[in-house]
Scaffold this motif. Structure first.
Motif, PDB file in Angstrom:
ATOM      1  N   VAL A   1    -104.441 -22.323  48.352  1.00 49.95           N
ATOM      2  CA  VAL A   1    -105.417 -21.413  47.754  1.00 49.95           C
ATOM      3  C   VAL A   1    -105.785 -20.370  48.796  1.00 49.95           C
ATOM      4  O   VAL A   1    -106.033 -20.697  49.961  1.00 49.95           O
ATOM      5  CB  VAL A   1    -106.679 -22.166  47.275  1.00 49.95           C
ATOM      6  CG1 VAL A   1    -107.706 -21.206  46.701  1.00 49.95           C
ATOM      7  CG2 VAL A   1    -106.309 -23.224  46.243  1.00 49.95           C
TER       8      VAL A   1
ATOM      9  N   PHE B   1    -113.266 -20.050  47.120  1.00 49.32           N
ATOM     10  CA  PHE B   1    -113.052 -20.823  45.895  1.00 49.32           C
ATOM     11  C   PHE B   1    -114.116 -21.903  45.760  1.00 49.32           C
ATOM     12  O   PHE B   1    -114.846 -22.215  46.708  1.00 49.32           O
ATOM     13  CB  PHE B   1    -111.662 -21.470  45.897  1.00 49.32           C
ATOM     14  CG  PHE B   1    -111.447 -22.403  47.049  1.00 49.32           C
ATOM     15  CD1 PHE B   1    -111.874 -23.726  46.984  1.00 49.32           C
ATOM     16  CD2 PHE B   1    -110.832 -21.962  48.211  1.00 49.32           C
ATOM     17  CE1 PHE B   1    -111.691 -24.587  48.048  1.00 49.32           C
ATOM     18  CE2 PHE B   1    -110.650 -22.824  49.288  1.00 49.32           C
ATOM     19  CZ  PHE B   1    -111.083 -24.128  49.204  1.00 49.32           C
TER      20      PHE B   1
ATOM     21  N   ALA C   1    -111.115 -19.648  41.724  1.00 48.44           N
ATOM     22  CA  ALA C   1    -111.020 -18.626  42.749  1.00 48.44           C
ATOM     23  C   ALA C   1    -112.215 -17.682  42.621  1.00 48.44           C
ATOM     24  O   ALA C   1    -112.649 -17.369  41.521  1.00 48.44           O
ATOM     25  CB  ALA C   1    -109.718 -17.852  42.617  1.00 48.44           C
TER      26      ALA C   1
ATOM     27  N   ASP D   1    -109.954 -13.483  44.320  1.00 43.65           N
ATOM     28  CA  ASP D   1    -108.870 -14.167  45.030  1.00 43.65           C
ATOM     29  C   ASP D   1    -108.116 -15.068  44.071  1.00 43.65           C
ATOM     30  O   ASP D   1    -108.599 -15.452  43.043  1.00 43.65           O
ATOM     31  CB  ASP D   1    -109.439 -15.018  46.174  1.00 43.65           C
ATOM     32  CG  ASP D   1    -110.062 -14.168  47.260  1.00 43.65           C
ATOM     33  OD1 ASP D   1    -109.509 -13.077  47.522  1.00 43.65           O
ATOM     34  OD2 ASP D   1    -111.088 -14.558  47.822  1.00 43.65           O
TER      35      ASP D   1
END
Length: 193
Positions: free
Chosen positions: A58, A62, A188, A192
């Motif tokens: 990731v 988040f 996210a 992002d």
């Protein structure tokens, strides 16, 4: 927010795959490996990097959430969420069984592991965990009912933009135990992925 759907499953992979695991709709049922853990204390020579970690990469900020259905009572048995850069830099938060009690725990590792625990007065049938990353820091929250959350800690982890995020379990002193994770989600933040 994404539940554990086919697209999320396709992005995930194991670091130290456990002996048994399966997907059942919104559940992941895992039997943790025997004598497994993530722990790093160089000063006393105890280093383990063989716990079971089901993750995806990731980028950016988040929120990760999961419900852990608690069915185990093995000493130091644990199940929760983990954020990992490498074997020397990682963060895990879990429900853990120690000295006959269940605790919410966090381990922050930057070369050395530091452990923090909060006792749960009653054995909860399940525990919800939430990890939020904002820049270089991680905030951990937990809930007994899935609605009211308590902040456990906020800590520095890394400046690296991309990290591994997912489900973690281990059985440091035993032959493994069955753990059920439900409704694993990653959201996210700020555009992002």
């Amino acid at each position: 927010m994404r539940n554990l759907t086919e697209d999320l499953i396709m992005l995930m992979r194991w670091y130290n795959e456990p002996p048994n695991w399966e997907h059942q709709e919104d559940l992941i049922v895992v039997t943790s490996g025997a004598k497994t853990d993530f722990w790093r204390r160089v000063d006393c020579g105890y280093i383990r990097d063989n716990g079971n970690f089901y993750y995806q990469e990731v980028k950016g900020d988040f929120t990760a959430r999961v419900k852990i259905i608690n069915q185990y009572e093995n000493i130091y048995g644990q199940a929760g969420l983990m954020i990992r850069v490498d074997e020397r830099t990682w963060f895990k938060s879990s429900i853990e069984f120690v000295d006959g009690m269940h605790f919410v725990s966090t381990v922050i590792t930057n070369e050395q592991s530091d452990w923090t625990v909060v006792p749960l007065l009653d054995k909860p049938p399940s525990l919800w965990l939430c990890l939020q990353r904002g820049g270089s820091s991680i905030e951990v929250q937990y809930s007994i009912d899935g609605e009211s959350y308590t902040t456990l800690t906020t800590a520095y982890l890394t400046e690296k933009e991309t990290v591994q995020v997912g489900l973690v379990c281990a059985s440091p002193e035993n032959e493994g135990c069955q753990i059920t994770f439900q409704n694993f989600q990653i959201e996210a933040m700020k555009g992002d992925r």
